[in-house]
Design an enzyme around this catalytic site. Structure first.
Site, PDB file in Angstrom:
ATOM      1  N   GLY A   1      58.504  48.894  57.336  1.00 35.04           N
ATOM      2  CA  GLY A   1      59.508  49.470  56.461  1.00 35.04           C
ATOM      3  C   GLY A   1      59.940  48.494  55.382  1.00 35.04           C
ATOM      4  O   GLY A   1      59.172  47.664  54.906  1.00 35.04           O
ATOM      5  N   GLY A   2      61.216  48.578  55.008  1.00 35.66           N
ATOM      6  CA  GLY A   2      61.742  47.699  53.972  1.00 35.66           C
ATOM      7  C   GLY A   2      61.636  46.232  54.312  1.00 35.66           C
ATOM      8  O   GLY A   2      61.618  45.381  53.416  1.00 35.66           O
TER       9      GLY A   2
ATOM     10  N   GLY B   1      37.175  36.097  25.920  1.00 35.06           N
ATOM     11  CA  GLY B   1      38.573  35.988  26.287  1.00 35.06           C
ATOM     12  C   GLY B   1      38.797  35.156  27.525  1.00 35.06           C
ATOM     13  O   GLY B   1      39.837  34.494  27.665  1.00 35.06           O
ATOM     14  N   ALA B   2      37.825  35.145  28.444  1.00 37.60           N
ATOM     15  CA  ALA B   2      37.966  34.362  29.666  1.00 37.60           C
ATOM     16  C   ALA B   2      37.975  32.865  29.351  1.00 37.60           C
ATOM     17  O   ALA B   2      38.633  32.087  30.049  1.00 37.60           O
ATOM     18  CB  ALA B   2      36.848  34.698  30.637  1.00 37.60           C
TER      19      ALA B   2
END
Length: 521
Positions: free
Chosen positions: A187-188, A416-417
């Site tokens: 859960g949380g 770009g790399a």
């Protein structure tokens, strides 16, 4: 347990966890909890589990260093007959201790007390650990083994989690936070480990998910086990939530100790120095530039022998990240991995790298970046999945970093790399490359198809000739060296010496103090 993760520091060796024999089931604690006024039957029932929670702490910390607080705390809920179920400590053991002589704050949840569920007072104890760590500027280690929010306490339990999340964020980038998940975290509750710097899971029995198998089956009709939904394999291989996985509890606690040996107590302290050690032999790369190799062998040819601790080794395997030491000094290592997807960058590896770079920058660890990448992974799936946005996170992390940064281009860096992988234009302090390294807008074959499209249409037999021409005129390492995009072309066997000398010269560049938080990616 990971085998090649020894530390250069004189780290305290952990005592193995030993299961209590059945004949000790009635053993009563001799500490403060025994005098807390619990009925004898309740004390006897709780003793084995409380002892287990404490034995986990004792296995992690230096002998006789743990000081507990809050052992008499009890919840104050009376609804649902809860007045009859008030175990001392309220399901969590909290206090402060030392690891390798260095102070930490810690808590260990007790699954034998109300399932380790978190209520108002349980949360208050954890928050006290956090507040003290913030004031004392010490790391926090959480040993997680809990059924989640205590349903009987309603909103008080939810508010407890909210307070813990707020505490995690307040500490982020200020003191190291390590989560050791040895059981359920449902859960949380799963958000708290995700907000911490390092998550370590036990291979079996530990799981994290927001909605459990029963809810999943009811809503989606999907039959799934807890392990398949959120076990260590899921989070180490697919989600990337788990940085390290150990075979057992002792191994997980040992890994927590090792992680802390690389990190300072807070962003206001220097990282702890270890004992220097020579590097392993530098491996030779394959003659075929298209052949793959394991970049981790190159890492070990640069860093102190036995010091490399790889993080998230099974997630986004095309990018290697981890802690190491060079001449005893802790560093963060980021390296393209040609053995996976040829070392391309993609969505997962960009996020993995970005958070690691920010972690190292937050705590003052210099960055050593090894580059061998043909670019970003192309395709509609990557584009629609947000590779531009995710790639920008890695770019931003490097550009924002203020710690010393040294880059070594091993074989290729295209497009770009090339920029994103800690290039000079992003602020790298030193950039080296090996003699056969190639740097360009794109690879030779693709570039020739664009530049010489007309020539190839008339004379396709010139393809190989034009490829070699492009390599010589646009990709040779002396070209970026002439423009100071590369500081020096070095022989592979000189890499450690060059990197170490750069880091020594930049030692004064580390500015202690708060830089930024470690935002989850």
């Amino acid at each position: 347990m990971i085998a090649d993760t020894t530390s250069g520091l004189p780290v305290h060796r952990m005592r193995p966890l030993v299961a209590r024999p059945a004949t000790e089931a009635g053993h009563r604690p001799s500490g403060p909890a025994a005098a807390a006024g619990a009925p004898p039957a309740a004390a006897e029932a709780a003793a084995p589990t409380l002892a287990d929670a404490r034995s986990r702490i004792e296995a992690l910390v230096d002998p006789e260093s743990f000081e507990e607080f809050g052992s008499r705390v009890r919840h104050r809920t009376v609804a649902f007959d809860m007045a009859r179920k008030r175990p001392a400590g309220d399901g969590v053991v909290t206090g402060h201790a030392r690891i390798a002589g260095r102070p930490i704050g810690l808590f260990a949840q007790d699954p034998g007390a109300l399932g380790g569920s978190l209520g108002e007072m349980h949360a208050a104890k954890i928050l006290q650990v956090m507040r003290q760590a913030e004031r004392a500027r010490t790391p926090v280690v959480g040993i997680i083994d809990s059924g989640g929010a205590r349903i009987q306490e309603g909103v008080a339990a939810l508010d407890g989690y909210g307070g813990i999340f707020h505490g995690n964020v307040r500490l982020s980038g200020r003191v190291p936070q390590v989560s050791v998940v040895l059981g359920p975290c449902a859960g949380g509750a799963a958000y708290s480990p995700a907000l911490t710097d390092i998550v370590i899971m036990r291979r079996t029995g530990a799981h994290m998910f927001l909605t459990g198998p029963r809810v999943v089956q009811a809503v989606t009709r999907e039959d799934v086990t807890a392990a398949d939904l959120g076990g260590a394999d899921v989070h180490s291989r697919h989600s990337g939530l788990a940085h390290l996985v150990a075979d057992d509890s002792a191994g997980a606690l040992e890994l927590a100790s090792q992680v802390l040996s690389y990190l300072p107590g807070s962003c206001w302290e220097p990282a702890p120095m270890g004992v220097p050690a020579p590097a392993e032999a530098m491996p030779a790369l394959p003659d075929n530039p298209r052949a793959s190799y394991d970049v981790r062998k190159v890492v070990r040819g640069i860093v102190d022998a036995g010091s490399f601790l790889e993080l998230q080794p099974r997630y986004a395997r095309n990018l290697v990240t981890g802690f190491a030491r060079i001449e005893g000094r802790p560093v963060g290592v980021v390296a393209n991995q040609p053995m996976a997807l040829a070392g391309v960058l993609d969505i997962a590896s960009s996020e993995k790298g970005a958070r690691f770079v920010r972690l190292c920058d937050a705590f003052g660890l210099p960055l050593v970046v090894l580059v061998d990448t043909p670019g970003f992974l192309p395709g509609s799936k990557q584009e629609s999945g947000g590779v531009i946005r995710k790639g920008a996170k890695l770019l931003y992390a490097f550009a924002e970093a203020t710690v010393p940064r040294v880059t070594v281009v091993l074989r290729k860096a295209f497009g770009g790399a090339y920029i994103v992988m800690n290039s000079r234009s992003l602020g790298a302090d030193a950039v080296f490359c090996w003699p056969d390294a190639e740097m360009a807008v794109m690879g030779a074959d693709a570039a020739v198809d664009v530049i010489f499209r007309r020539e190839l249409r008339d004379a396709p037999h010139r393809q190989a000739e034009l490829v070699e021409r492009y390599r010589a005129e646009a990709m040779a390492p002396h070209l970026p060296a002439e423009r100071l995009s590369v500081d020096e072309i070095i022989a592979p066997e000189r890499t450690r010496a060059a990197v170490a000398a750069s880091l020594r010269s930049l030692a004064g560049a580390v500015r202690l103090g708060f830089r930024h938080d470690n935002l989850p990616q």
